[in-house]
Design a protein around this motif. Structure first.
Motif, PDB file in Angstrom:
ATOM      1  N   GLY A  31     -73.254  -4.289 -45.788  1.00 27.45           N
ATOM      2  CA  GLY A  31     -72.350  -3.468 -46.598  1.00 27.45           C
ATOM      3  C   GLY A  31     -70.901  -3.843 -46.363  1.00 27.45           C
ATOM      4  N   LEU A  32     -70.541  -4.038 -45.102  1.00 31.05           N
ATOM      5  CA  LEU A  32     -69.182  -4.447 -44.761  1.00 31.05           C
ATOM      6  C   LEU A  32     -68.878  -5.836 -45.322  1.00 31.05           C
ATOM      7  N   ARG A  38     -66.249  -8.927 -51.886  1.00 32.53           N
ATOM      8  CA  ARG A  38     -65.983  -8.509 -53.263  1.00 32.53           C
ATOM      9  C   ARG A  38     -64.582  -7.937 -53.454  1.00 32.53           C
ATOM     10  N   GLU A  39     -64.202  -7.033 -52.582  1.00 30.85           N
ATOM     11  CA  GLU A  39     -62.932  -6.323 -52.770  1.00 30.85           C
ATOM     12  C   GLU A  39     -61.742  -7.008 -52.119  1.00 30.85           C
ATOM     13  N   MET A  40     -61.963  -7.642 -50.991  1.00 35.24           N
ATOM     14  CA  MET A  40     -60.852  -8.248 -50.254  1.00 35.24           C
ATOM     15  C   MET A  40     -60.740  -9.755 -50.478  1.00 35.24           C
ATOM     16  N   LEU A  44     -66.821 -15.630 -46.927  1.00 35.95           N
ATOM     17  CA  LEU A  44     -67.745 -15.383 -45.815  1.00 35.95           C
ATOM     18  C   LEU A  44     -68.963 -16.288 -45.922  1.00 35.95           C
ATOM     19  N   TRP A  45     -69.019 -17.309 -45.115  1.00 34.99           N
ATOM     20  CA  TRP A  45     -70.187 -18.169 -44.923  1.00 34.99           C
ATOM     21  C   TRP A  45     -70.762 -18.751 -46.204  1.00 34.99           C
ATOM     22  N   ARG A  50     -73.193 -10.980 -54.300  1.00 38.54           N
ATOM     23  CA  ARG A  50     -74.437 -10.365 -54.751  1.00 38.54           C
ATOM     24  C   ARG A  50     -75.533 -10.476 -53.693  1.00 38.54           C
ATOM     25  N   ASP A  51     -75.583 -11.590 -52.967  1.00 33.61           N
ATOM     26  CA  ASP A  51     -76.586 -11.755 -51.912  1.00 33.61           C
ATOM     27  C   ASP A  51     -76.389 -10.723 -50.806  1.00 33.61           C
ATOM     28  N   PHE A  52     -75.134 -10.465 -50.444  1.00 34.19           N
ATOM     29  CA  PHE A  52     -74.871  -9.412 -49.457  1.00 34.19           C
ATOM     30  C   PHE A  52     -75.330  -8.056 -49.987  1.00 34.19           C
ATOM     31  N   LEU A  53     -75.087  -7.820 -51.276  1.00 33.78           N
ATOM     32  CA  LEU A  53     -75.493  -6.547 -51.882  1.00 33.78           C
ATOM     33  C   LEU A  53     -77.013  -6.403 -51.895  1.00 33.78           C
ATOM     34  N   VAL A  54     -77.715  -7.478 -52.202  1.00 33.34           N
ATOM     35  CA  VAL A  54     -79.183  -7.444 -52.199  1.00 33.34           C
ATOM     36  C   VAL A  54     -79.698  -7.108 -50.804  1.00 33.34           C
TER      37      VAL A  54
END
Length: 166
Positions: A31-32, A38-40, A44-45, A50-54
């Motif tokens: 989530g972080l 997305r927002e900042m 990241l890697w 979307r993958d983080f969200l999934v």
């Protein structure tokens, strides 16, 4: 023979404790990571937002399973002996709020989406320290608790949580 030991009320079996810690950690960090990407705009890697969200959604589903699994034993027994209530209530409120806001993000009205999204992030950020603090307070409460006699007639809910120790 009567045995004395510090009470480990609400103590989870190792497999359940470790899997709960793992799932909550994955959920928090994905989530972080989604927020930061997305927002900042953080890179990241080389992973898509979307993958983080999934992964956040999948881990959230397992986090809710873990939460439901600890309700009947862990929460009830600790509540009955008045242990770690403050951080426990904070955990329940945070989990319930994140669960409801997560459902609203997916199933709710588009008119509410932005407000619910910011509320979900705000509660999520505030909840990040709640789980580690709950663990810390629980460990401290277990160390401070005086020895309890193993007498299943007077305290049947404690009989299975105590064992012999010097």
């Amino acid at each position: 023979m009567t045995h004395h030991k510090r009470s480990r009320v609400g103590h989870l079996p190792s497999w359940q404790r470790l899997s709960t810690h793992f799932v909550l950690t994955v959920c928090a960090f994905t989530g972080l990571a989604y927020f930061l990407k997305r927002e900042m705009g953080f890179a990241l890697w080389n992973v898509a937002a979307r993958d983080f969200l999934v992964w956040h959604g999948i881990s959230a589903a397992f986090a809710l399973l873990a939460f439901g699994a600890v309700l009947p034993g862990h929460i009830r027994s600790a509540w009955n002996v008045r242990r770690n209530r403050g951080s426990g209530i904070a955990m329940i409120v945070a989990m319930a709020t994140l669960m409801i806001s997560g459902l609203l993000l997916y199933y709710g009205s588009e008119a509410w989406h932005d407000a619910v999204l910011w509320a979900h992030w705000a509660v999520g950020f505030c909840a990040l320290p709640v789980f580690p603090l709950h663990l810390l307070f629980g460990h401290r409460a277990n160390r401070r608790q005086p020895a309890i006699r193993n007498n299943s007639r007077s305290a049947p809910h404690l009989a299975t949580t105590t064992s012999s120790a010097p």
